[in-house]
Design an enzyme around this catalytic site. Structure first.
Site, short mmCIF file in Angstrom:
data_model
loop_
_atom_site.label_atom_id
_atom_site.label_comp_id
_atom_site.label_asym_id
_atom_site.label_seq_id
_atom_site.Cartn_x
_atom_site.Cartn_y
_atom_site.Cartn_z
CD GLU A 240 -2.37 -0.89 -0.07
OE1 GLU A 240 -2.56 -0.74 -1.12
OE2 GLU A 240 -3.13 -2.52 -0.50
CD GLU B 262 -2.40 -3.48 -7.56
OE1 GLU B 262 -1.40 -4.46 -7.40
OE2 GLU B 262 -3.07 -3.01 -7.04
#
Length: 492
Positions: A258, A287
């Site tokens: 994250e 991502e």
């Protein structure tokens, strides 16, 4: 004011309101009282109705008609590209549909969390049926007779198609399965970590790792959530993690993952704040940042050597005999149930399964009532293990409850982009491993900030990666990286 100036001022307010909506979602996942779910669904639905009205405001169409994109500078032209695309999609959707989706998915998220905790699929299925009905309606409105799934995918990865991604997945699957079979046949099974790792120590180490990876605490915070996520952009970017006292890797690598997302948002050029360029350009590119932080950097032999020492300092016992055993535990290959805990070899197989299932759900060839059986059958075929309970199976991911159909394939696309970036990164920074062995990620994260993150939405998704790497993105660098890493680790 010119038409362009008026549009930018209007867009600034719309972006600000969207940030408020995101903050409501963060609150719901972290600190909102459980009894507030129904009211929160109404609040989010009301705000979504306001946002939809702004995104489809006739004045936006008038301003767009009055603006000559060719007369703008490159930044202005990039902003217009995003606004034109967003407006073209928004006007296809009735306000009632957008508000209904916001309300239902807010409610569905809470029901999913309850069903997951109770391992009760039946509790979740009725609201999943509602979500699916509305998402199919949304897809039909957006597709204009084209592929329904492509219409949803375009929200997360503009320009990508299911056919293109499916073909790439087919090419990848062969090499991934071959690598997995060689590993499983090698007769080596690295030991898991042993012992208990108290929550306070895990969160302290997670905080330290986030700092090492460049997360700016002046503009962020770390909280716990059922399903780790990041939220926000610009000067307010928040991350979450979760804790299992038997498995510190869950907390640590969820945090690093994250942080990759958070640092992307924090690293965007401040001049783009609250404009269409002020967020990550696509979920695939997003991502790429979280996966390269987590895997190619965070799970590398040099970095885990530093991490082993920090584990010893905090817990007294790192749960492994030495740094090499610790590295092997971090990268242990096994057919686990949970996507977010999957090793690098199995992870993309998890995504490919979800990609196929959600395409069937949107096409209507698979119904919600049959989803659990379809999941369990496919999982046992692909992974050789029978699903033992729904929370380890169809209820493990939050995505479908909140309507994120088309999102899953961007995880593997991000891995592919990360493989390309990793190749370019090591070419540009020949001393990178020596720095990582000291826990110093600054050169790597600085390179990523300069070549990827600062651009925000300025370039198209593939163009960001191609300019950073010097070649067109493809799956080969990722597969070569996996072969080299795991051939060495498992002595293949």
């Amino acid at each position: 004011m010119t038409a362009f100036d008026s549009l930018m001022a209007f867009q600034h307010e719309t972006e600000a309101l969207a940030q408020v909506a995101g903050r409501l979602g963060w609150d719901q996942e972290t600190v909102m009282p459980r009894g507030a779910a129904a009211q929160r669904a109404e609040e989010i639905g009301a705000l979504e109705a306001v946002l939809h009205a702004r995104r489809t405001d006739p004045r936006v169409g008038d301003w767009l008609s009055a603006i000559d994109d060719a007369a703008l500078d490159p930044v202005g032209a990039a902003k217009m590209r995003h606004i034109r695309r967003s407006y073209a999609r928004a006007v296809k959707l009735p306000e009632t549909l957008s508000a209904a989706l916001a309300r239902v998915t807010s409610r569905a998220q809470g029901i999913w969390a309850e069903a997951r905790a109770a391992d009760d699929v039946g509790h979740f299925l009725p609201v999943l049926e509602e979500v699916l009905r509305l998402k199919r309606e949304e897809a039909a409105a957006l597709a204009d007779g084209g592929d329904l799934y492509d219409a949803l995918l375009d929200d997360y990865e503009p320009g990508a198609t299911a056919a293109e991604i499916g073909a790439m997945f087919d090419r990848m699957r062969t090499r991934l399965v071959m690598l997995r079979e060689r590993i499983m046949g090698a007769g080596r099974d690295p030991a898991r970590l042993s012992g208990q790792f108290p929550e306070e120590g895990q969160l302290r180490l997670a905080h330290e790792a986030a700092t090492r990876f460049g997360y700016d605490w002046r503009h962020g915070r770390l909280d716990k959530a059922v399903h780790p996520f990041s939220s926000g952009s610009g000067t307010d970017v928040r991350i979450t993690t979760r804790v299992d006292e038997r498995d510190p890797f869950n907390c640590l690598y969820s945090t690093i993952h994250e942080v990759g997302h958070g640092c992307y948002e924090q690293g965007i050029d401040p001049a783009y704040l609250l404009t269409p360029l002020g967020a990550g350009v696509s979920m695939g590119v997003h991502e790429s940042q979280s996966r390269i932080y987590e895997n190619q950097l965070g799970r590398s032999r040099p970095f885990t050597g530093w991490l082993f020492g920090r584990m010893q300092s905090i817990f007294g016992d790192a749960g492994a005999a030495d740094a090499e055993a610790f590295y092997a535990a971090v990268n242990r290959v096994h057919s686990g149930y949970i996507r977010t805990e999957a090793d690098e070899v199995h992870y993309n197989l998890h995504i490919m399964m979800r990609f196929d299932l959600e395409r069937q759900l949107i096409a209507g060839t698979l119904g919600a009532a049959d989803l659990e059986e379809a999941w369990n059958t496919r999982f046992e075929h692909d992974f050789g293990v029978a699903v033992d309970r729904p929370s380890n199976g169809v209820l493990q991911d939050v995505h479908w409850s909140v309507g994120l159909f088309g999102y899953f394939p961007t995880y593997t696309l991000g891995n592919v982009y990360a493989g390309c970036l990793n190749l370019a990164l090591h070419s540009a920074l020949p001393d990178l491993d020596a720095a990582l062995a000291k826990g110093d990620t600054g050169a790597a994260t600085g390179w990523l900030r300069e070549h990827v993150q600062r651009h925000g939405g300025f370039h198209e998704p593939k163009a960001v990666i191609e300019q950073a790497c010097g070649f067109e993105p493809n799956e080969v660098p990722l597969l070569d990286y996996l072969d080299a890493k795991f051939n060495a680790l498992y002595h293949l």
